[in-house]
Design a protein around this motif. Structure first.
Motif, PDB file in Angstrom:
ATOM      1  N   VAL A 108      37.573   4.292  30.701  1.00 35.41           N
ATOM      2  CA  VAL A 108      37.880   5.955  30.580  1.00 35.41           C
ATOM      3  C   VAL A 108      39.311   5.874  31.735  1.00 35.41           C
ATOM      4  N   SER A 109      40.907   6.702  31.196  1.00 38.08           N
ATOM      5  CA  SER A 109      41.356   7.125  31.359  1.00 38.08           C
ATOM      6  C   SER A 109      41.382   8.443  31.812  1.00 38.08           C
ATOM      7  N   ASP A 110      41.082   8.825  33.496  1.00 40.79           N
ATOM      8  CA  ASP A 110      41.354  10.095  34.075  1.00 40.79           C
ATOM      9  C   ASP A 110      42.670  10.745  33.845  1.00 40.79           C
ATOM     10  N   ASP A 111      43.449  10.082  34.154  1.00 35.61           N
ATOM     11  CA  ASP A 111      45.279  10.709  33.506  1.00 35.61           C
ATOM     12  C   ASP A 111      45.430  11.042  32.394  1.00 35.61           C
ATOM     13  N   GLN A 112      44.378  10.292  31.323  1.00 30.87           N
ATOM     14  CA  GLN A 112      44.753  10.672  29.394  1.00 30.87           C
ATOM     15  C   GLN A 112      43.142  11.605  29.418  1.00 30.87           C
ATOM     16  N   TYR A 113      43.102  12.624  30.750  1.00 29.59           N
ATOM     17  CA  TYR A 113      41.973  13.744  30.377  1.00 29.59           C
ATOM     18  C   TYR A 113      40.784  13.135  29.826  1.00 29.59           C
ATOM     19  N   GLY A 114      40.730  11.718  30.134  1.00 30.20           N
ATOM     20  CA  GLY A 114      38.866  11.333  29.735  1.00 30.20           C
ATOM     21  C   GLY A 114      38.763  10.638  28.530  1.00 30.20           C
ATOM     22  N   LYS A 115      39.769  10.129  28.444  1.00 34.91           N
ATOM     23  CA  LYS A 115      40.347   9.344  27.117  1.00 34.91           C
ATOM     24  C   LYS A 115      39.875   7.507  27.284  1.00 34.91           C
ATOM     25  N   VAL A 116      38.630   7.202  26.415  1.00 32.52           N
ATOM     26  CA  VAL A 116      38.205   5.631  26.291  1.00 32.52           C
ATOM     27  C   VAL A 116      39.935   4.978  26.008  1.00 32.52           C
ATOM     28  N   ILE A 117      40.112   4.357  27.225  1.00 25.17           N
ATOM     29  CA  ILE A 117      41.357   3.707  26.269  1.00 25.17           C
ATOM     30  C   ILE A 117      40.692   2.109  25.889  1.00 25.17           C
ATOM     31  N   LYS A 125      48.416 -14.861  32.269  1.00 28.46           N
ATOM     32  CA  LYS A 125      47.746 -15.977  31.558  1.00 28.46           C
ATOM     33  C   LYS A 125      47.301 -15.704  30.831  1.00 28.46           C
ATOM     34  N   GLU A 126      46.890 -16.583  29.733  1.00 33.64           N
ATOM     35  CA  GLU A 126      45.849 -16.054  28.571  1.00 33.64           C
ATOM     36  C   GLU A 126      44.687 -15.514  28.414  1.00 33.64           C
ATOM     37  N   TRP A 127      43.793 -15.380  29.339  1.00 36.12           N
ATOM     38  CA  TRP A 127      42.530 -15.259  29.469  1.00 36.12           C
ATOM     39  C   TRP A 127      42.191 -13.358  29.403  1.00 36.12           C
ATOM     40  N   SER A 128      44.028 -13.198  30.359  1.00 36.21           N
ATOM     41  CA  SER A 128      43.865 -11.491  30.812  1.00 36.21           C
ATOM     42  C   SER A 128      44.375 -10.599  28.706  1.00 36.21           C
ATOM     43  N   ALA A 129      42.959 -10.177  28.160  1.00 37.24           N
ATOM     44  CA  ALA A 129      42.836  -9.639  27.375  1.00 37.24           C
ATOM     45  C   ALA A 129      43.360  -7.976  27.742  1.00 37.24           C
ATOM     46  N   PHE A 130      43.244  -7.107  28.293  1.00 42.73           N
ATOM     47  CA  PHE A 130      43.923  -5.873  28.184  1.00 42.73           C
ATOM     48  C   PHE A 130      44.287  -5.545  29.657  1.00 42.73           C
ATOM     49  N   ARG A 131      44.872  -4.455  29.489  1.00 42.88           N
ATOM     50  CA  ARG A 131      45.087  -3.874  30.835  1.00 42.88           C
ATOM     51  C   ARG A 131      45.940  -2.550  30.745  1.00 42.88           C
ATOM     52  N   SER A 132      44.828  -1.927  31.963  1.00 43.21           N
ATOM     53  CA  SER A 132      46.128  -0.947  32.255  1.00 43.21           C
ATOM     54  C   SER A 132      45.901   0.009  33.666  1.00 43.21           C
ATOM     55  N   THR A 133      46.972   0.362  33.745  1.00 35.85           N
ATOM     56  CA  THR A 133      47.401   0.986  35.349  1.00 35.85           C
ATOM     57  C   THR A 133      47.048   2.313  35.323  1.00 35.85           C
ATOM     58  N   ASP A 134      46.620   3.614  34.572  1.00 34.63           N
ATOM     59  CA  ASP A 134      45.770   4.472  34.293  1.00 34.63           C
ATOM     60  C   ASP A 134      44.594   4.925  35.382  1.00 34.63           C
ATOM     61  N   TYR A 135      44.833   5.689  36.246  1.00 28.08           N
ATOM     62  CA  TYR A 135      43.655   5.975  37.227  1.00 28.08           C
ATOM     63  C   TYR A 135      41.691   5.844  35.980  1.00 28.08           C
ATOM     64  N   GLY A 136      41.378   6.167  36.586  1.00 30.25           N
ATOM     65  CA  GLY A 136      39.901   5.818  35.376  1.00 30.25           C
ATOM     66  C   GLY A 136      39.014   5.094  35.882  1.00 30.25           C
ATOM     67  N   TYR A 137      37.593   4.892  35.302  1.00 24.36           N
ATOM     68  CA  TYR A 137      36.181   4.425  35.478  1.00 24.36           C
ATOM     69  C   TYR A 137      36.215   3.563  34.123  1.00 24.36           C
ATOM     70  N   SER A 138      35.040   2.589  35.057  1.00 25.27           N
ATOM     71  CA  SER A 138      34.392   1.812  34.334  1.00 25.27           C
ATOM     72  C   SER A 138      32.863   2.650  33.398  1.00 25.27           C
ATOM     73  N   ARG A 139      32.146   2.710  31.617  1.00 26.10           N
ATOM     74  CA  ARG A 139      30.629   3.001  31.971  1.00 26.10           C
ATOM     75  C   ARG A 139      30.043   1.200  31.093  1.00 26.10           C
ATOM     76  N   MET A 140      29.015   1.470  31.209  1.00 26.14           N
ATOM     77  CA  MET A 140      29.212   0.432  30.954  1.00 26.14           C
ATOM     78  C   MET A 140      26.748   0.618  30.229  1.00 26.14           C
ATOM     79  N   GLN A 141      27.003   0.205  29.296  1.00 25.54           N
ATOM     80  CA  GLN A 141      25.353   0.855  29.002  1.00 25.54           C
ATOM     81  C   GLN A 141      24.727  -0.513  28.707  1.00 25.54           C
ATOM     82  N   VAL A 142      23.783  -1.174  29.227  1.00 24.33           N
ATOM     83  CA  VAL A 142      22.759  -2.421  28.612  1.00 24.33           C
ATOM     84  C   VAL A 142      21.752  -1.627  27.687  1.00 24.33           C
TER      85      VAL A 142
END
Length: 439
Positions: A414-423, A386-403
């Motif tokens: 972060v993509s672990d599949d891509q050796y820690g690259k921020v995707i 649907k139109e609300w989906s902005a970005f998608r990835s099936t890579d293994y990984g995790y997110s970072r957040m800073q307030v």
């Protein structure tokens, strides 16, 4: 006198006789921290398999080692599996900690001490800019992102971890030995920074007993729902599972809903919203997603989003509640993918502007981060989102957040599949918070 033949028979059984004596388990393991929501404090939780005292010895880094001690207590947890395995869950609360000071500690008793660990007491200032790692669906088998998270935590990259449901896959399995091993795996993260959690569907067995007993979150709800403050954010953790496991009590839907409403009302008092304008929620099953399965979030009438009209009394959903009280960012997992949404409410996109959709957005921002790694692997996406989906990835990984401050939050994947690259990365910028920010 014993004959040679009799003696040889007895000797042949000797290994079995030795093995029948159970070992004594007084050594602390599965050490993890959590923040109880009270300034200057930290909770330490660990496990032994025999009863011991519950002590923590600690001191400021660079000072005299173990100059201060604190005591707590242990509760007996009997797993409901066939073996009815028994363990002792120890909890000690440290108080009077100096904000932003680093402490060195070990835990246990005179019958056995843990390794030496360290942690930094959380900064009590509302101008503090905390850094988070966030993810869900991390298992004992195929924990793809674990090693990178362990290393980054020990490098001091994070102040807090947010684990958004689904642990170990599953904690109750093999008479809770899978839970034990998973807690040992995360010790190299959770013994250094607060490991804050919410329940997922994989914790449901035996009425979430492994989850409720192993973790120590703020409040008096056995870690099912709670809130706490850090920096300029008010963070709310809740259970999406109350909508799905009615056999454990339909009343939990209404208890949680009423608690959420009361908590959001308190957070929206002018003096509280001025000090901590960001309201961030974390729950396991998303309101929206575009995965190629039949999960709740793939349906327009998601139970988490719109509630349940198929039960009596009808149960309210959470989207209208969160929108009404101006929740800014909603963090989810469950789907074994990463998905960032445009600001969305009522299945419609409400970007701040075409050029800068996350600058003064007109609806909450949703992030789904459930691809840390587990035995179920990653999911597939619907080819026509649907139109609300902005970005998608099936890579293994995790997110970072800073307030970062009262107006800026930074999020990246972060993509672990891509050796820690921020995707993927975004800045959410808000000059106004609360319901009026949507108008």
């Amino acid at each position: 006198m014993v004959s040679v033949k009799t003696a040889s028979v007895l000797l042949s059984f000797a290994p079995l006789l030795v093995l029948s004596v159970p070992p004594i388990w007084t050594q602390p393991e599965q050490v993890h921290l959590s923040y109880p929501g009270v300034l200057g404090s930290m909770v330490l939780t660990w496990t032994t398999f025999n009863k011991t005292d519950s002590k923590v010895e600690y001191g400021l880094q660079g000072g005299r080692l173990f100059e201060t001690s604190a005591e707590g207590d242990a509760t007996v947890f009997v797993d409901s599996g066939e073996e009815k395995r028994k363990m002792f869950i120890h909890r000690v609360t440290l108080t009077g900690l100096k904000p932003a000071a680093t402490y060195v500690y070990h835990c246990g008793s005179d019958e056995g001490w843990s390794d030496i660990f360290s942690f930094t007491a959380l900064n009590s200032s509302s101008s503090f800019s905390p850094r988070f790692a966030l993810y869900g669906d991390l298992g004992n088998e195929n924990p793809q992102s674990l090693a990178r998270l362990q290393k980054e935590t020990q490098l001091g990259m994070y102040d807090v971890i947010l684990h958004i449901g689904d642990f170990a896959y599953d904690m109750h399995e093999d008479n809770a030995r899978i839970g034990d091993e998973f807690m040992r795996q995360i010790q190299s993260i959770a013994a250094y920074v607060p490991y804050m959690t919410c329940p997922g569907n994989h914790e449901s067995t035996y009425n979430f007993s492994n989850y409720r007993n192993r973790f120590s979150m703020p409040g008096q709800t056995e870690s099912l729902w709670y809130s706490w403050d850090l920096g300029s954010a008010h963070i709310i953790s809740f259970s999406t599972e109350v909508y799905f496991y009615l056999e454990y009590g339909m009343d939990l839907i209404f208890k949680q809903y009423n608690w959420l409403k009361q908590d959001l009302e308190e957070a929206n008092k002018p003096e509280n919203r001025a000090e901590r304008p960001w309201i961030i929620t974390m729950g396991h099953r998303p309101m929206y997603c575009s995965d190629d399965d039949q999960d709740d979030c793939t349906k327009f009438d998601s139970w988490v989003r719109v509630g349940r009209n198929d039960i009596k009394p009808a149960a309210p959903g959470l989207e209208d509640l969160f929108y009404h009280y101006g929740v800014d960012v909603e963090l989810w997992a469950h789907e074994h993918t990463y998905e960032r949404l445009w600001p969305v409410y009522g299945d419609k996109v409400y970007n701040g502007s075409k050029e800068q959709p996350y600058v003064n957005p007109k609806a909450p921002v949703h992030i789904i981060t459930g691809s840390a790694g587990c035995r179920e692997r990653t999911d597939r996406f619907n080819p026509n989102p649907k139109e609300w989906s902005a970005f998608r990835s099936t890579d293994y990984g995790y997110s970072r957040m800073q307030v970062v401050n009262t107006t800026h939050i930074y999020l990246e994947q972060v993509s672990d599949d891509q050796y820690g690259k921020v995707i993927d990365s975004i800045w959410v910028v808000k000059e106004k918070h609360g319901f009026s920010a949507w108008l």
